[in-house]
Design a protein around this motif. Structure first.
Motif, short mmCIF file in Angstrom:
data_model
loop_
_atom_site.label_atom_id
_atom_site.label_comp_id
_atom_site.label_asym_id
_atom_site.label_seq_id
_atom_site.Cartn_x
_atom_site.Cartn_y
_atom_site.Cartn_z
N VAL A 152 53.57 -22.25 -80.58
CA VAL A 152 53.38 -22.65 -79.18
C VAL A 152 54.39 -21.93 -78.30
CG1 VAL A 152 53.43 -24.60 -77.57
CG2 VAL A 152 52.47 -24.90 -79.86
N PHE A 153 55.63 -21.88 -78.74
CA PHE A 153 56.66 -21.16 -77.98
C PHE A 153 56.30 -19.69 -77.82
CE2 PHE A 153 60.53 -18.52 -78.21
CZ PHE A 153 61.15 -18.89 -77.03
N ASP A 154 55.90 -19.06 -78.92
CA ASP A 154 55.55 -17.64 -78.88
C ASP A 154 54.37 -17.37 -77.94
OD1 ASP A 154 57.59 -16.98 -80.62
OD2 ASP A 154 56.31 -16.99 -82.40
N ALA A 155 53.42 -18.30 -77.89
CA ALA A 155 52.24 -18.11 -77.06
C ALA A 155 52.58 -18.02 -75.58
CB ALA A 155 51.25 -19.25 -77.29
N HIS A 156 53.65 -18.69 -75.17
CA HIS A 156 53.99 -18.74 -73.75
C HIS A 156 55.37 -18.16 -73.44
CE1 HIS A 156 50.48 -21.09 -72.65
NE2 HIS A 156 50.71 -21.87 -73.69
N ARG A 157 55.95 -17.48 -74.40
CA ARG A 157 57.32 -17.01 -74.22
C ARG A 157 57.47 -16.11 -73.00
NH1 ARG A 157 61.63 -15.01 -78.74
NH2 ARG A 157 63.36 -14.67 -77.28
N GLU A 158 56.56 -15.18 -72.82
CA GLU A 158 56.69 -14.25 -71.69
C GLU A 158 56.72 -14.99 -70.37
OE1 GLU A 158 54.49 -10.51 -71.70
OE2 GLU A 158 53.80 -11.02 -73.70
N ALA A 159 55.88 -15.99 -70.22
CA ALA A 159 55.88 -16.77 -68.98
C ALA A 159 57.17 -17.57 -68.85
CB ALA A 159 54.67 -17.70 -68.94
N LEU A 160 57.62 -18.16 -69.94
CA LEU A 160 58.84 -18.98 -69.90
C LEU A 160 60.08 -18.15 -69.59
CD1 LEU A 160 58.13 -21.30 -72.97
CD2 LEU A 160 57.89 -21.86 -70.54
N GLU A 161 60.03 -16.87 -69.95
CA GLU A 161 61.17 -15.99 -69.65
C GLU A 161 61.36 -15.80 -68.15
OE1 GLU A 161 63.42 -14.50 -71.47
OE2 GLU A 161 62.71 -14.59 -73.55
N ARG A 162 60.35 -16.14 -67.35
CA ARG A 162 60.49 -16.03 -65.89
C ARG A 162 61.57 -16.97 -65.37
NH1 ARG A 162 57.74 -11.38 -65.91
NH2 ARG A 162 55.48 -11.61 -66.11
N LEU A 163 61.85 -18.03 -66.11
CA LEU A 163 62.81 -19.04 -65.66
C LEU A 163 64.25 -18.69 -66.04
CD1 LEU A 163 60.81 -22.20 -66.76
CD2 LEU A 163 60.70 -20.97 -64.58
N GLY A 164 64.40 -17.84 -67.04
CA GLY A 164 65.69 -17.50 -67.61
C GLY A 164 65.47 -17.16 -69.06
N ALA A 165 66.47 -16.68 -69.74
CA ALA A 165 66.32 -16.33 -71.15
C ALA A 165 65.80 -17.53 -71.93
CB ALA A 165 67.65 -15.85 -71.72
N ALA A 166 64.70 -17.33 -72.66
CA ALA A 166 64.08 -18.41 -73.43
C ALA A 166 64.65 -18.42 -74.84
CB ALA A 166 62.57 -18.23 -73.46
N HIS A 167 65.33 -19.49 -75.21
CA HIS A 167 65.97 -19.59 -76.52
C HIS A 167 65.26 -20.64 -77.35
CE1 HIS A 167 69.25 -19.51 -79.47
NE2 HIS A 167 69.12 -20.83 -79.51
N PHE A 168 64.69 -20.22 -78.48
CA PHE A 168 64.00 -21.17 -79.36
C PHE A 168 65.03 -21.84 -80.25
CE2 PHE A 168 61.57 -22.21 -83.27
CZ PHE A 168 60.67 -23.10 -82.69
N ALA A 169 65.21 -23.15 -80.07
CA ALA A 169 66.24 -23.89 -80.80
C ALA A 169 65.80 -24.27 -82.20
CB ALA A 169 66.62 -25.15 -80.02
N GLY A 170 64.49 -24.45 -82.41
CA GLY A 170 63.99 -24.82 -83.72
C GLY A 170 62.75 -25.67 -83.63
#
Length: 301
Positions: A152-170
């Motif tokens: 799920v994170f990977d599917a939307h990572r590019e969009a989420l990066e618009r807010l700031g660096a997207a860090h997947f915690a686990g």
């Protein structure tokens, strides 16, 4: 892992985004998406708050269901988790097949419960922790923690990066909230020391402009010890590389408390640490490092 299937990846430049909650942070999140060229739909309990965003090109939804159905990615930044459930109650059916990213501040337990709630209604869920103030959203200084299903994170990572660096915690849903609180703990601990230091300097009429460069330099030098402290905690070896043992520090720490009282500065922010230091020494660990107080803080059960 829930049985919710991960959504297909959507090109970030074209992906519509919905933002629920238009407080200072919600406004900043929506603005960052708009600035990056995303079609943005917004909703707030008080509709008038959407005005500035509509002027920037956002679409104001009349109700939550209309907002949710506007795109595959829904961002919630509301008061608390109870408000998230209340807000989305009429739209849980509409969320099926979509992704909810909950950036509402809460606890790890609340995040885990929310992930179970989302799975029960058939939509994908990520919990998040924003490590930035509203003006920092969308800048290099901002980063956001996310936890949940990696797909799920990977599917939307590019969009989420618009807010700031997207860090997947686990994958564990509560990890983002946990790391958020851990980082805030470090921040408030630092601030506590700064507040006390400024109060002491002020008690002697030392100008802040004269004192702050000394304080900043000292804090910077001491921060270099953090990686070694982390190594001690990971290994449990608090005798490793000891420069100033806790026995000596506990004895000298009383000076900090007494000097504060003499200067009319409340020592409240440090009395708890002194008690922990004394307890650690009384337990036979006086030759070890100060880092050993971690053993008194955590409950391994």
């Amino acid at each position: 892992m829930s049985n919710t299937s991960a959504p297909a990846s959507v090109p970030a430049a074209a992906s519509p985004v919905t933002v629920l909650g238009l407080g200072a942070m919600g406004q900043a999140l929506a603005t960052a998406f708009l600035t990056a060229g995303h079609p943005v739909t917004v909703w707030n309990r008080t509709p008038d708050k959407a005005g500035p965003l509509v002027a920037l090109g956002a679409v104001r939804a009349d109700d939550v269901t209309a907002a949710v159905t506007a795109g595959p990615l829904v961002i919630a930044c509301i008061l608390d988790y109870a408000s998230v459930y209340e807000t989305l109650a009429p739209a849980t059916g509409a969320l099926a097949g979509r992704t909810l990213v909950n950036l509402t501040t809460g606890t790890p337990a609340e995040a885990r419960k929310a992930a179970e709630w989302a799975a029960s209604h058939g939509f994908a869920y990520l919990d998040g922790g924003i490590m930035a103030v509203p003006p920092g959203i969308g800048t290099e200084q901002a980063f956001v923690l996310y936890s949940g299903e990696r797909e799920v994170f990977d599917a939307h990572r590019e969009a989420l990066e618009r807010l700031g660096a997207a860090h997947f915690a686990g994958a564990e849903p509560g990890l983002a909230a946990l790391l958020d609180i851990a980082l805030l703990s470090g921040m408030y601990g630092l601030f506590s020391g700064v507040f006390h230091a400024l109060a002491l300097a002020d008690s002697a009429n030392v100008p802040a402009a004269e004192f702050v460069p000394l304080l900043s330099s000292w804090i910077g030098a001491m921060a270099t010890a953090v990686p070694h402290m982390a190594h001690q905690v990971e290994t449990g070896d608090y005798a490793d590389g000891v420069v100033s043992n806790i026995g000596m520090q506990a004895a000298a720490f009383g000076n900090l408390l007494r000097a504060s009282e003499e200067q009319g500065v409340r020592p409240d922010l440090f009395t708890a640490l002194h008690s922990l230091m004394q307890e650690r020494v009384a337990g036979g660990h006086g030759a070890e490092d100060l880092t050993g107080v971690v053993e008194l803080l955590r409950n391994r059960a």
